[in-house]
Design an enzyme around this catalytic site. Structure first.
Site, mmCIF file in Angstrom:
data_model
loop_
_atom_site.group_PDB
_atom_site.id
_atom_site.type_symbol
_atom_site.label_atom_id
_atom_site.label_comp_id
_atom_site.label_asym_id
_atom_site.label_seq_id
_atom_site.Cartn_x
_atom_site.Cartn_y
_atom_site.Cartn_z
ATOM 1 N N HIS A 51 34.325 27.762 94.068
ATOM 2 C CA HIS A 51 33.129 27.780 94.920
ATOM 3 C C HIS A 51 31.997 28.594 94.294
ATOM 4 O O HIS A 51 30.844 28.463 94.707
ATOM 5 C CB HIS A 51 33.456 28.235 96.351
ATOM 6 C CG HIS A 51 33.718 29.672 96.522
ATOM 7 N ND1 HIS A 51 34.981 30.218 96.611
ATOM 8 C CD2 HIS A 51 32.865 30.714 96.634
ATOM 9 C CE1 HIS A 51 34.880 31.518 96.768
ATOM 10 N NE2 HIS A 51 33.616 31.842 96.785
ATOM 11 N N ASP A 96 40.746 26.286 94.901
ATOM 12 C CA ASP A 96 39.501 27.023 94.649
ATOM 13 C C ASP A 96 39.665 27.844 93.370
ATOM 14 O O ASP A 96 39.848 29.057 93.400
ATOM 15 C CB ASP A 96 39.205 27.918 95.866
ATOM 16 C CG ASP A 96 37.821 28.534 95.805
ATOM 17 O OD1 ASP A 96 37.070 28.211 94.870
ATOM 18 O OD2 ASP A 96 37.514 29.362 96.689
ATOM 19 N N SER A 151 33.832 37.106 95.527
ATOM 20 C CA SER A 151 34.471 35.832 95.246
ATOM 21 C C SER A 151 34.754 35.709 93.766
ATOM 22 O O SER A 151 33.956 36.154 92.938
ATOM 23 C CB SER A 151 33.519 34.709 95.606
ATOM 24 O OG SER A 151 33.457 34.588 96.983
ATOM 25 N N GLY A 152 35.855 35.081 93.463
ATOM 26 C CA GLY A 152 36.172 34.820 92.070
ATOM 27 C C GLY A 152 36.866 35.969 91.374
ATOM 28 O O GLY A 152 37.443 35.787 90.310
#
Ligand SMILES: *[C@@H]1O[C@H](CO)[C@@H](O)[C@H](O)[C@H]1NC(C)=O
Ligand SMILES: *[C@@H]1O[C@H](CO)[C@@H](O)[C@H](O)[C@H]1NC(C)=O
Length: 272
Positions: free
Chosen positions: A81, A129, A224-225
């Site tokens: 994402h 994801d 995120s990530g």
């Protein structure tokens, strides 16, 4: 840290204009309000500079946007994402950073040669994801830039495993940037418990973690990530969480890295 409800609400509203993660899209699609979705570390601490040399900062038009982890000299693992519907040329990868914004002599900055989103990534269900980034050149490994190992295929960290989540996401109050890389302690949560909290959205290729106690202010999600680090391995990638940071009703959910080892090997070998 340990913000009250009101500052969270404020942070929530402030996040909308800068949310890189498509909150509005999710709202429109009736997915609820993933305000904490990969936004920040809460209730954590600043790490000793460069003590986590595998941490990558993904910068979108120069601004910290997502975390990632360097696992081979030319490869960074992150969440799909973070790159979905993004122009690759607007994203750079910074290694060897402690500050989220200031240049530092230890930093190495890279363009991205290839973005490989998982072919079955689904932005609505958050399935798969995961994304690989091939850097424009190999990183020079040093005391500030290093690799983190990926787990063996099929490893599934047990409930209660102590891990760390690390990132440069904004601190909760007013969304301001942290002074440097932050980290927070979390524990792996049973998948069944997590799945029922999430009303069946959690699959066997996801991993859940929470503060390990009932404190709401234990932590939020990291960027995120970024990686969920358990022992010496990147076991998870920060994927999504609920409306309220640290809300036990919606534990933080990570992509389970060990489920994707064959895919990762396939992509990195083929690309040699
Ligand atoms: C999560 O719950 C849903 C709905 O009950 C179920 O279909 C799914 O298999 C569950 N996932 C796991 C990993 O058990
Ligand atoms: C590896 O790549 C080949 C060729 O693109 C593909 O057919 C195969 O399904 C891939 N395997 C995995 C595990 O991704």
């Amino acid at each position: 840290m340990g913000p009250g409800w009101s500052s969270r609400l404020l942070a929530l509203s402030l996040l909308f204009p800068v949310d890189p993660l498509g909150t509005l899209t999710f709202l429109l699609l009736g997915q609820g309000l993933p305000s904490c979705k990969g936004i920040r570390i809460v209730g954590g601490r600043e790490v000793k500079p460069h003590s986590r040399p595998y941490m990558a900062s993904l910068r979108l038009k120069g601004e910290h946007h997502c975390g990632g982890v360097l696992f081979m000299a030319q490869w960074v693992l992150t969440a799909a994402h973070c790159l979905f519907n993004r122009e690759r040329s607007l994203v750079q990868v910074v290694l060897g950073a402690h500050s989220p914004s200031n240049p530092e002599p230890t930093q190495q900055v890279f363009d991205i040669q290839r973005v490989i989103l998982h072919p079955d990534y689904n932005p609505l269900s958050h399935q798969n994801d995961i994304c690989l980034l091939k850097l424009s050149r190999k990183a020079v490994l040093s005391s500030s830039v290093g690799l983190l190992k990926l787990p063996r295929a099929g490893v599934d960290p047990k409930q209660g495993t102590k891990c760390l989540v690390s990132g440069w996401g904004s601190l909760s109050d007013f969304g301001e940037s942290p002074p440097g890389l932050m980290e927070a302690d979390v524990s792996v949560l049973g998948r069944e418990t997590c799945n029922s909290s999430w009303k069946g959205q959690v699959s066997s290729t996801m991993l859940c973690a929470n503060s390990g106690n009932w404190k709401r202010n234990g932590f939020c999600t990291a960027d995120s990530g970024g990686p969920l680090i358990c022992g010496k391995h990147a076991q998870g990638i920060v994927s999504f969480s609920g409306t309220w940071c640290g809300d036990p009703k919606t534990p933080d959910v990570y992509t389970l890295v060990s489920a994707y080892i064959p895919w990762i090997q396939n992509v990195t070998h083929k690309s040699k």
